[in-house]
Every structure is written in structure tokens, then in C-alpha cells.
Design an enzyme around this catalytic site. Structure first.
Site, short mmCIF file in Angstrom:
data_model
loop_
_atom_site.label_atom_id
_atom_site.label_comp_id
_atom_site.label_asym_id
_atom_site.label_seq_id
_atom_site.Cartn_x
_atom_site.Cartn_y
_atom_site.Cartn_z
N GLY A 56 0.84 -1.19 0.00
CA GLY A 56 0.00 0.00 0.00
C GLY A 56 0.87 1.23 0.00
N PRO A 67 2.69 4.84 0.97
CA PRO A 67 3.37 5.21 2.20
C PRO A 67 2.39 5.83 3.20
CG PRO A 67 4.38 6.29 0.30
CD PRO A 67 3.21 5.53 -0.20
N GLY A 68 2.63 5.59 4.46
CA GLY A 68 1.84 6.25 5.49
C GLY A 68 0.46 5.68 5.72
N GLY A 76 -0.16 2.95 7.31
CA GLY A 76 -0.22 2.22 8.57
C GLY A 76 0.29 0.78 8.50
N LYS A 77 1.16 0.48 7.54
CA LYS A 77 1.66 -0.88 7.41
C LYS A 77 2.54 -1.26 8.60
CE LYS A 77 3.38 0.05 3.27
NZ LYS A 77 2.83 1.42 3.09
N GLU A 80 -17.27 6.90 -13.03
CA GLU A 80 -17.45 5.59 -12.39
C GLU A 80 -18.93 5.27 -12.22
OE1 GLU A 80 -14.98 3.65 -12.21
OE2 GLU A 80 -13.46 5.17 -12.60
P1 ADP Z 1 3.58 2.89 6.53
O1 ADP Z 1 4.38 1.86 7.25
O2 ADP Z 1 2.44 2.32 5.75
O3 ADP Z 1 4.39 3.86 5.72
P2 ADP Z 1 3.17 3.85 9.19
O4 ADP Z 1 2.64 2.64 9.87
O5 ADP Z 1 4.61 4.15 9.39
O6 ADP Z 1 2.85 3.79 7.64
O7 ADP Z 1 2.28 5.09 9.61
C1 ADP Z 1 2.85 6.25 10.17
C2 ADP Z 1 1.95 6.80 11.24
O8 ADP Z 1 0.71 7.24 10.69
C3 ADP Z 1 1.55 5.79 12.29
O9 ADP Z 1 2.52 5.69 13.30
C4 ADP Z 1 0.24 6.36 12.79
O10 ADP Z 1 0.46 7.39 13.72
C5 ADP Z 1 -0.36 6.98 11.57
N1 ADP Z 1 -1.29 6.07 10.90
C6 ADP Z 1 -1.17 5.54 9.66
N2 ADP Z 1 -2.21 4.75 9.35
C7 ADP Z 1 -3.02 4.75 10.43
C8 ADP Z 1 -4.25 4.10 10.74
N3 ADP Z 1 -4.88 3.29 9.85
N4 ADP Z 1 -4.80 4.32 11.95
C9 ADP Z 1 -4.20 5.12 12.85
N5 ADP Z 1 -3.03 5.75 12.61
C10 ADP Z 1 -2.43 5.58 11.43
ZN ZN Z 2 -13.53 3.97 -16.87
#
Ligand code: ADP
Ligand code: ZN
Length: 605
Positions: A187, A189-190, A192-193, A411
Site C-alpha cells: 500500500g 506510504p503512510g 499504517g503498514k 465511475e
Molecule cells: P507505513 O508503514 O504504511 O508507511 P506507518 O505505519 O509508518 O505507515 O504510519 C505512520 C503513522 O501514521 C503511524 O505511526 C500512525 O500514527 C499513523 N497512521 C497511519 N495509518 C493509520 C491508521 N490506519 N490508523 C491510525 N493511525 C495511522
Molecule cells: Zn472507466
């Protein structure tokens, strides 16, 4: 060794580091081309895929030459890129963090050199893989739970099973269950992986080892592979546990064969070590490896084979409901003024990732503090949003309102055509959240596996594909390039109906190899044909397309109130599932009834 000797050695190391590094930089910077050249090459189909970071673009042309360039205005070129079906991968422009890191590398080199050096003095052998004490220390328990990760209901079901197998490995395997080994979270970046991986460890209360893919690929040759082995040895001792590998694409990118540069050799060895370790578990060792990537497309297929990362969980940008839930999670950490409606806040930030939402809440709190308030108010959220959006606008993450509207109607056009025509697969999901190169999606899932298709089914597929563009025409009176892929697919089906399935009366049940149809493949029975037949084939395809077009135009014009309703629902909610679409349809039918009754009454009266 005296201090002077130590100092001299460090100086020498620094010098070597800087010289070596500059040589390295020089070798790996691809050929920089002008923006005009770039556009030229795109237009002449010389480029198939690019990677975007802010305005910087890099990639390989069809003759495998690497290039890089700068795009002054990314949004303006996107239609062209779409039209040419160029595969676009993008990453957030982190204020040129990479560049800063790169320029700081020599300093890291000094530090690294110093570390090794001081180890030597202590009597340890150099090399991280060999020291007696391990350099991997798990986080004992992460304390995070699934409740800390909001808006992931789809992924959650799949991940609960993993938690179960970590908690009760014996029970799981005695029931003959197959304990998952590798899970790939993919997914943007950011989203929540990392957070999710930690939450899995927290839910199962097992140790959590975390490492970045790029940490493996260090400047000391041969270290990556031994680090992998060390990590797994350590983890097996503490099983059950979780190993989390962030940015696995840094080591797990497709193996390149021809490219003989040292760093890719290093990467390959590391990847091979990882594969060997993953294949070599005993059944009594429960070590689950969770990897994260935002570029699943470049992963080496070997990683995805059964017994490796065979579970793949996709995490997409949150829709408006998801954003509200994430806001709720983070708003708990601050003092909020009464009466703030988080749904409104969520609606105002389309395209924000979880990390950006966390940042928004944080910024809003800072704004409030700066103004000496004792609670965070809606205006603080607004200001924080503007501040962040300005940054994002530059990064092209905030989708322009106009584009959202066009996408919503597009869509909705697909979905309504599918809904109103018989002999079609049910619509399960419609979304206007951009992903990959596409601005939106309409998903249909067949009720059962189809092996044969009726002519009606095929024609309706063409109509569904055209429904997108036709809806745009009805509402906005113009055409966009967003539909070009639909048109290609519609044309493909039409020519198969005529040439391959022998369903056209004018031509009859004869399979012809149509000139443009590479997709028919050599195995299809083909018949050479004359110029006259060629013209007939073209005419038949055009007739079929025209007829589908007219009928779809009629269908959507008659039902344009349904179209508006569904598009409106999409603009508000961003995703609409099959059930919700049924509800919208129901409302529409009811309104039609009421209108009809009213008219009848008027006539009677
Ligand atoms: P990724 O690993 O996908 O790049 P992160 O897990 O490092 O993303 O997410 C960074 C921060 O963003 C997390 O520490 C959290 O604070 C916030 N965050 C991201 N997704 C979520 C979510 N689904 N629910 C709550 N907080 C989230
Ligand atoms: Zn289309």
C-alpha cells in the site's frame, strides 16, 4: 594504539570514504534529459514506466537506457501519461531527504569506520555478522493493538488468523492448520503498514524484530546476507515472534541478470539468504515474517511463491469513513473543544493517508498551543489542513475538486450501465480514491466462474466500458482522456466478437486473424482474408461499437437522475459498495414511482 594513530586512521578512512563515494555517485546518476525530450519520448512510445518523486522523474526507455528529468507541473502531464498507458509509480517527495542522506553518507562512513575500529580495539572481529553479542534486539511487546489501527476492517479479518497462529502455534498445527510464514503488506506510504505489523505483535504478545530493507544493503560488502542469517537465528531462539521487514523492495526487487554492478550483487546475495532462511523453518518454529512495500510491482516473483510471502494484504488510502476513524484514534491524544464534528474534518481531507492525518492532528494541537488555547478547535484543524495541503498540493496528492466530480460521474456511468442491463456481473464496489495510475474504479465480481459468454453478455461489457465516458459527456459535455483504457478494452471485445467468436451475421462463424489483434495469439485458428473482407470486418466492428454507444447513451440519458444520485453518493462517501448502490437504486425507483403517481393524479384532476 595511541590517540594520534587513531586520529590518523579515521582521517584516512574519511578520505577514502569521500573519494569512493563520489566515484559511486558519478556512476549511478542516470542520464539527465530535458523536460521537452522527456515529453517527446513519451509521445513516441519510447517510455513504458516511470517513477515519480515530486517533480523528479526517472526510469528506463525501451532500449534500457536509464534517464532522469524534472517535470515542472506534474498534474498537467498526467493525462498524456495515462493516454500512453505508462505505468507510473510515485513516492512522496520527502523534502529531498534522500539527497540530504546521500550528502551525509561520508559522515556515516566515518562513524561506521570508527565503530569497527573501536570494536577491533576491544578485541572483537570486524563485521556485524560475527560478533558474539547480537546486534538485533526485539521490541519485547509493542503494546499496540488493532484498535490503534483504524479503518482496516478488510485487512483485519485476514490478520486475526495470524495473531491466532502466533498465540497458539500448537493448537493451530495440531488441527492440521498451515501456519502462515510470510505476509506482504502492500500500500502507499503512510497507510499504517508498520503500525499494523506492530499491532499484530502486540495482539499476540510476541517479540517484534524490525529492520528496513535498505538496512541490509550496507556499504560493507557481504554484510547483508550475514545480517539476514543472524536475524533469523536470533528470531528462532525467541519463537514465536515476528520479523518485520520494511521496504522489502530495497532487497527484493526483481533480480536483474545483466546488471553487474557491485551493489546489485550484494542485494542479490541478501535476497537469496532471505529466501533460504524462509524455506528452512522447522514446523515447530513459529516465526512470521511481515514485509511492507509500496512497490509490489517490482518485487522478485520468487518472494511471492507458496511458503514465502504467499499472503498479500493490500492497504489502500482511507476513504472518508476510514479517515474519520483514524482521526478519532489520534484525537484521543489531544484535548478537543466540544462540538467538533470529525466527519466534517474527514470530508475536507480527501487523499490524506493515515500518517498525514496523524500529522494533521498534531499540527492542529500545535496551532492551539501557539494561541494559548486550552482545547483544539475546528479553526485549528482548518489552519493545520491548509498548511499541510499547501505542501501536498505541490506534491500533487490533493485531487482537484473538478477531477473528483468528473471521476465520480465516470465511475457512476460504468456502475449504472452494469446495474440496469441484464446479463451482467453485479457491481461490488465503486470508488473515486485514486490508486496506481487510475483515478477511480468500478469493480464487478461474477457470480460464478464463466467459461462461455453469450453475445449479450459481451455486448453489455462493451456498454459498461463506454458508460464511463458517456456519463462524462452527458453531464460535462466534454470528453477526457480518463476513458482511453476503457475504449481500448471495448474495441478489443468488439473485434473479438466479430473476428474470433464468429458472432457477426454479415461475416458469419469464421475466425479471422484481425490485423491489429496481437491478443488473438498464434494458436487461434485463422484464415487469411482479402482486402474486401478486411473492410467488412472493420465496418462490422464499427457498427457494433456505434450501436452499443447509442444504446448506452439512451440508457444513461433516460436514467440520468440515477446517475446524479450515485455520483453524489460517491462524492460524499468516496466508496460505495454493492449494498449501498442497491439503496441508491431503491431511492431512485421510489422517486420515479412518486413522480408517476403525481402525473397520473394531475391527469385525472
Ligand atoms: P507505513 O508503514 O504504511 O508507511 P506507518 O505505519 O509508518 O505507515 O504510519 C505512520 C503513522 O501514521 C503511524 O505511526 C500512525 O500514527 C499513523 N497512521 C497511519 N495509518 C493509520 C491508521 N490506519 N490508523 C491510525 N493511525 C495511522
Ligand atoms: Zn472507466
Amino acid at each position: 594504539m595511541t590517540q594520534i594513530q587513531t586520529g590518523l586512521l579515521i582521517l584516512l578512512l574519511t578520505f577514502l570514504g569521500v573519494v569512493g563515494y563520489n566515484v559511486y555517485l558519478h556512476e549511478t546518476t542516470p542520464n539527465e534529459i530535458s523536460y521537452t525530450d522527456f515529453v517527446d519520448q513519451v509521445q513516441n512510445d519510447k517510455i513504458k514506466a516511470i517513477h515519480l518523486k515530486g517533480g523528479s522523474v526517472k526510469g528506463e526507455d525501451i532500449s534500457k537506457r536509464e534517464f532522469c528529468s524534472f517535470i515542472p507541473d506534474v498534474p498537467s502531464i498526467l493525462p498524456l501519461l495515462n493516454e500512453k498507458s505508462i505505468l507510473i509509480t510515485a513516492e512522496k517527495d520527502s523534502e529531498n531527504f534522500g539527497g540530504t542522506l546521500k550528502s551525509m553518507l561520508p559522515i556515516f562512513l566515518i562513524l561506521g569506520g570508527y565503530l569497527i575500529f573501536s570494536r577491533m580495539q576491544k578485541g572483537d572481529k570486524p563485521g556485524f555478522g560475527k560478533g558474539k553479542s547480537s546486534s538485533f534486539h526485539p521490541i519485547k511487546s509493542t503494546n499496540l493493538t488493532f484498535d490503534d489501527v483504524a479503518g482496516i476492517s478488510e485487512a483485519r479479518v485476514e490478520l486475526i488468523e495470524i495473531v491466532e497462529s502466533l498465540k497458539h502455534p500448537d493448537k493451530f498445527s495440531s488441527l492440521g492448520g498451515y501456519i502462515p510464514k510470510g505476509v506482504l503488506l502492500q500500500g502507499p506510504p503512510g497507510t499504517g503498514k508498520t503500525l499494523l505489523a506492530k499491532a499484530i505483535a502486540g495482539e499476540a504478545s510476541v517479540p517484534f524484530y524490525s529492520i528496513g530493507g535498505s538496512d541490509f544493503v550496507e556499504m560493507f560488502v557481504g554484510v547483508g546476507a550475514s545480517r539476514v542469517r543472524e536475524l533469523f537465528t536470533e528470531a528462532k531462539k525467541n519463537s514465536p515472534c515476528i520479523i518485520f521487514i520494511d521496504e522489502i523492495d530495497a532487497i527484493g526487487g526483481k533480480r536483474s541478470g545483466g546488471n553487474a554492478s557491485g551493489s546489485s550483487d550484494e542485494r542479490e546475495q541478501t535476497l537469496n539468504a532471505l529466501l533460504v532462511e524462509m524455506d528452512g523453518f522447522d514446523s515447530n518454529q513459529t516465526v512470521i515474517i511481515i514485509a511492507a512495500t509500496n512497490r509490489p510491482d517490482i518485487l522478485d516473483p520468487a518472494l511471492l511463491r507458496p511458503g514465502r510471502f504467499d499472503r498479500q494484504v493490500t492497504i489502500s488510502l482511507p476513504d472518508v469513513k476510514g479517515r474519520r476513524k483514524i482521526l478519532e484514534v489520534h484525537a484521543k491524544k489531544i484535548v478537543m473543544a466540544r462540538g467538533i464534528n470529525l466527519s466534517d474534518v474527514a470530508r475536507g481531507i480527501p487523499g490524506f493517508s493515515g500518517a498525514e492525518i496523524a500529522n494533521l492532528v498534531n499540527e492542529a494541537a500545535l496551532m492551539a498551543v501557539r494561541k494559548n488555547k486550552n482545547a483544539v478547535e475546528l479553526s485549528d484543524f482548518e489552519e493545520a489542513k491548509d498548511k499541510i495541503s499547501l505542501g501536498l498540493e505541490r506534491k500533487n496528492l490533493v485531487i482537484k475538486e473538478k477531477d473528483r466530480r468528473v471521476t465520480a460521474y465516470h465511475e457512476a456511468g460504468h456502475a449504472i450501465t452494469a446495474k440496469l442491463l441484464p446479463e451482467t456481473d453485479p457491481v461490488t464496489k465503486i470508488s473515486i480514491i485514486p490508486r496506481g495510475g487510475a483515478l477511480g474504479l468500478t469493480q464487478q465480481v461474477p457470480l460464478d466462474d464463466k467459461y462461455t459468454y453469450s453475445r449479450e453478455y459481451l455486448e453489455n461489457r462493451i456498454k459498461i466500458l463506454m458508460g464511463g465516458r458517456i456519463a462524462e459527456e452527458i453531464v460535462f459535455h466534454h470528453q477526457t482522456t480518463g476513458a482511453s483504457n476503457d475504449i481500448v478494452r471495448a474495441t478489443e471485445i468488439a473485434s473479438r466478437i466479430v473476428c474470433e467468436f464468429g458472432m457477426s451475421t454479415a461475416i458469419g462463424p469464421i475466425a479471422y486473424m484481425h490485423e491489429q489483434d496481437g491478443f488473438l495469439g498464434a494458436s487461434t485458428a485463422t484464415k487469411p482474408y482479402s482486402e474486401k473482407t478486411a473492410q467488412l470486418i472493420d465496418a462490422e466492428i464499427k457498427k457494433l461499437i456505434d450501436q452499443c454507444y447509442t444504446e448506452t447513451m439512451e440508457l444513461l440519458t433516460t436514467n440520468n437522475k440515477f446517475l446524479h444520485k450515485l455520483a453524489e453518493a460517491l462524492l460524499v462517501n468516496e466508496t460505495v459498495d454493492g449494498e449501498e448502490m442497491e439503496i441508491v437504486h431503491h431511492c431512485y425507483i421510489n422517486e420515479l414511482e412518486i413522480e408517476k403517481n403525481l402525473k397520473n393524479k394531475l391527469k385525472e384532476g
